[in-house]
Design a protein around this motif. Sequence first.
Motif, PDB file in Angstrom:
ATOM      1  N   GLN A 171       0.826  -1.231   0.000  1.00 60.51           N
ATOM      2  CA  GLN A 171       0.000   0.000   0.000  1.00 60.51           C
ATOM      3  C   GLN A 171       0.858   1.278   0.000  1.00 60.51           C
ATOM      4  N   ALA A 172       2.148   1.140   0.363  1.00 61.83           N
ATOM      5  CA  ALA A 172       3.029   2.323   0.413  1.00 61.83           C
ATOM      6  C   ALA A 172       3.787   2.547  -0.897  1.00 61.83           C
TER       7      ALA A 172
ATOM      8  N   ASP B 201      -8.294   4.130   2.254  1.00 59.70           N
ATOM      9  CA  ASP B 201      -7.871   2.968   3.053  1.00 59.70           C
ATOM     10  C   ASP B 201      -6.992   1.998   2.236  1.00 59.70           C
TER      11      ASP B 201
ATOM     12  N   THR C  55      -3.207   3.477   2.685  1.00 59.82           N
ATOM     13  CA  THR C  55      -2.772   3.661   4.062  1.00 59.82           C
ATOM     14  C   THR C  55      -2.947   2.325   4.804  1.00 59.82           C
ATOM     15  N   PRO C  56      -2.379   2.102   5.972  1.00 64.50           N
ATOM     16  CA  PRO C  56      -1.548   3.027   6.749  1.00 64.50           C
ATOM     17  C   PRO C  56      -0.096   3.017   6.289  1.00 64.50           C
ATOM     18  N   ILE C  57       0.586   4.121   6.577  1.00 63.80           N
ATOM     19  CA  ILE C  57       2.022   4.220   6.307  1.00 63.80           C
ATOM     20  C   ILE C  57       2.714   4.346   7.668  1.00 63.80           C
TER      21      ILE C  57
END
Lengths: 362, 67
Positions: free
Chosen positions: A39-40, A171, A174-176
Amino acid sequence: MIQRNEKITLLQAMLIFLVATHTASLRFITSASASAAHQAAWLSVPVSMIVFLPLLYMLYKVMHAFEGKSLHDILCAVLGKAIGKSLSLLIALWLLMLLSLYMRYASDTLVTTVFTGADYRLLLFILAGFVLVIVRWGIAVISRMNKLIFVLIVAQLALTLFFLFLHFRPDFVTPISTLDIVPVAQSAIYPLTIFVYITPLFVFNDNIVFGEKRRGKLALTAGFLTATNTLILLALIGMLGWHVISKLTVPYFTAVQNISVFDSSAGLDSLFMSIRTLADFITIAFFAYCSSRMIKNVFGLNGETPLLTPIIGFAFFFAVYFGNSTFELISFSRNIVPYLNLSLGLGVPLVLFAVAKIRKMV
Amino acid sequence: MVIALAVFIALSAIGLRKLIKEKDKQQAALYALISLAALALGALLTLAPEYKSFARIVLDIFSGGAK
């Protein structure tokens, strides 16, 4: 014989670089970065700039100091004739391999998306024919075509990104956290793998006029690369999620296909594919021109035009021989190409700059 | 592939003839060399369709021949 003005400005050269890396960015950076940093992944491009900006600076310093000389001449002048010739030959072979790889990717993408079921070799043959005709006219003509294609790409990106961000889910990106530092640093290799194509651009440094506001043009290039690629990654991962993006062969096309307006398909995929094919054409023309120029310089020939027929012919057959399936190509791109590109596209300018600095040539 | 080979042979022959006429020996030699390499590759692809691809060979080398 008609004398043609073969000079292009630094900005035109940078636009060629931006368009030549466009399809590779859409296909390779998105899926490879999503696979590595999950996700990052959208942070991989800004992080890659930590290496790309110094590379740009080093190249600029060397190329500006040797304005009017080709990369081959600069390598010979700085590193000596034997090392310079050997490195030039290695770069020529690398460019020839990239030419075949991108020819194959272009035809495979068309078969996967638009001409489903067609023989990729037929599309490859047509593509090779077009490139053979256009590249003969030289870099100035490619550059003029490229300016128009660049405008189309920017317009298309603005339009498709606008619609993609309508489906954006925060969503998914993230999350980072601090746990993402290592994966993001590792995934930054993939954007760099593509961005180092700035080095072959200076194969025809003798055709580039640096002019005024040089640093601004380089900053514009770096800024455009960062902004567009980060936005593309954000839009794709934010719409489909990293799991899906990392497994797709043409992620941006799939995302554009999924754009819906008023609960029905927006039909932007056909527009996207037509402009993407133009960008593919510039990529192939760029590598064909660079490889023929490098071979011409290494062997001290009179001109690069006569050699275009055997070079593009060889690239055509090698593109067929390259892989039996798209998955073999993807595996090759992820596991082998980064090492090759980084050693020749990043390592060579680094050595060149260091030696030129020691010898007080820059 | 056969048509592609035939077109390539014709184009190469025209180009090579022109270079020989212009007496550009070095360019003609390199032209002939690259054309021959392309022809050999084209012949391999036509006559032996069960070939092991370039990507597969390189990947096998770097994975220690595991696959």
